[in-house]
Design an enzyme around this catalytic site. Sequence first.
Site, short mmCIF file in Angstrom:
data_model
loop_
_atom_site.label_atom_id
_atom_site.label_comp_id
_atom_site.label_asym_id
_atom_site.label_seq_id
_atom_site.Cartn_x
_atom_site.Cartn_y
_atom_site.Cartn_z
CD GLN A 1 4.55 -1.16 1.85
OE1 GLN A 1 5.74 -1.20 1.52
NE2 GLN A 1 3.69 -2.03 1.43
CG PHE A 2 -0.46 3.32 5.67
CD1 PHE A 2 -1.67 2.68 5.97
CD2 PHE A 2 -0.31 3.92 4.43
CE1 PHE A 2 -2.70 2.65 5.05
CE2 PHE A 2 -1.33 3.89 3.50
CZ PHE A 2 -2.53 3.25 3.81
CB THR A 3 -0.12 -1.31 3.68
OG1 THR A 3 1.12 -1.41 2.99
CG2 THR A 3 -1.00 -0.26 3.01
#
Length: 150
Positions: free
Chosen positions: A78-80
Site C-alpha cells: 500500500q504505497f498510499t
Amino acid sequence: MRAVIQRVSEASVSIVGEVHGRIGKGLLVLLGIEAGDTEADLEWLCGKIVRMRLFPDETGVMNVDVAQAHGDLLVVSQFTLHASTAKGNRPSYISAARPEEAMPHYLRAKHRLGELLGRPVQSGEFGAMMQVALVNDGPVTIIIDSRAKE
C-alpha cells in the site's frame, strides 16, 4: 517502511472479484515502502511485526505474539501509506518508492515474515487494484515506521 497492522478474526484480499489471499485469526499488514528503504529497515520492521504482542494471554492481557497465538499473516502492499497531505487536498506520493524499488522489498518482506512466522504468509499482488475485507478484532490497529523506529 511503514506498516499498519490490524489484529483480525478474519481478512481477505480480492483482485477482480477473486480471492487472492485469506486468513482467519491473525494480522493484516498494510505495507508501504518508502524511497531509500534498506534491508535494515525491512529486517527491523518484519521482526517487530512478528514479535509484537497483540493477542491476549490466558488472563486477557495482550501478551502473546502472532506465532504464539497460532495466527496467520496477510500482507498487502500500500504505497498510499507514504502520502503527504501538507499542501492542498490532493495527497502527494513523492516519498513512496517507485515500483522498481518497492516490489523487491515487498517480496522480500513477504518472504522474511514467513521465515520469522515459521510458515508462508498470504498476500495481495503488488501493484494490483485490490479489495481488502477484514474484521478488526478488538479493535487493535498499530502503525509502525522503520525510520522512526516506532
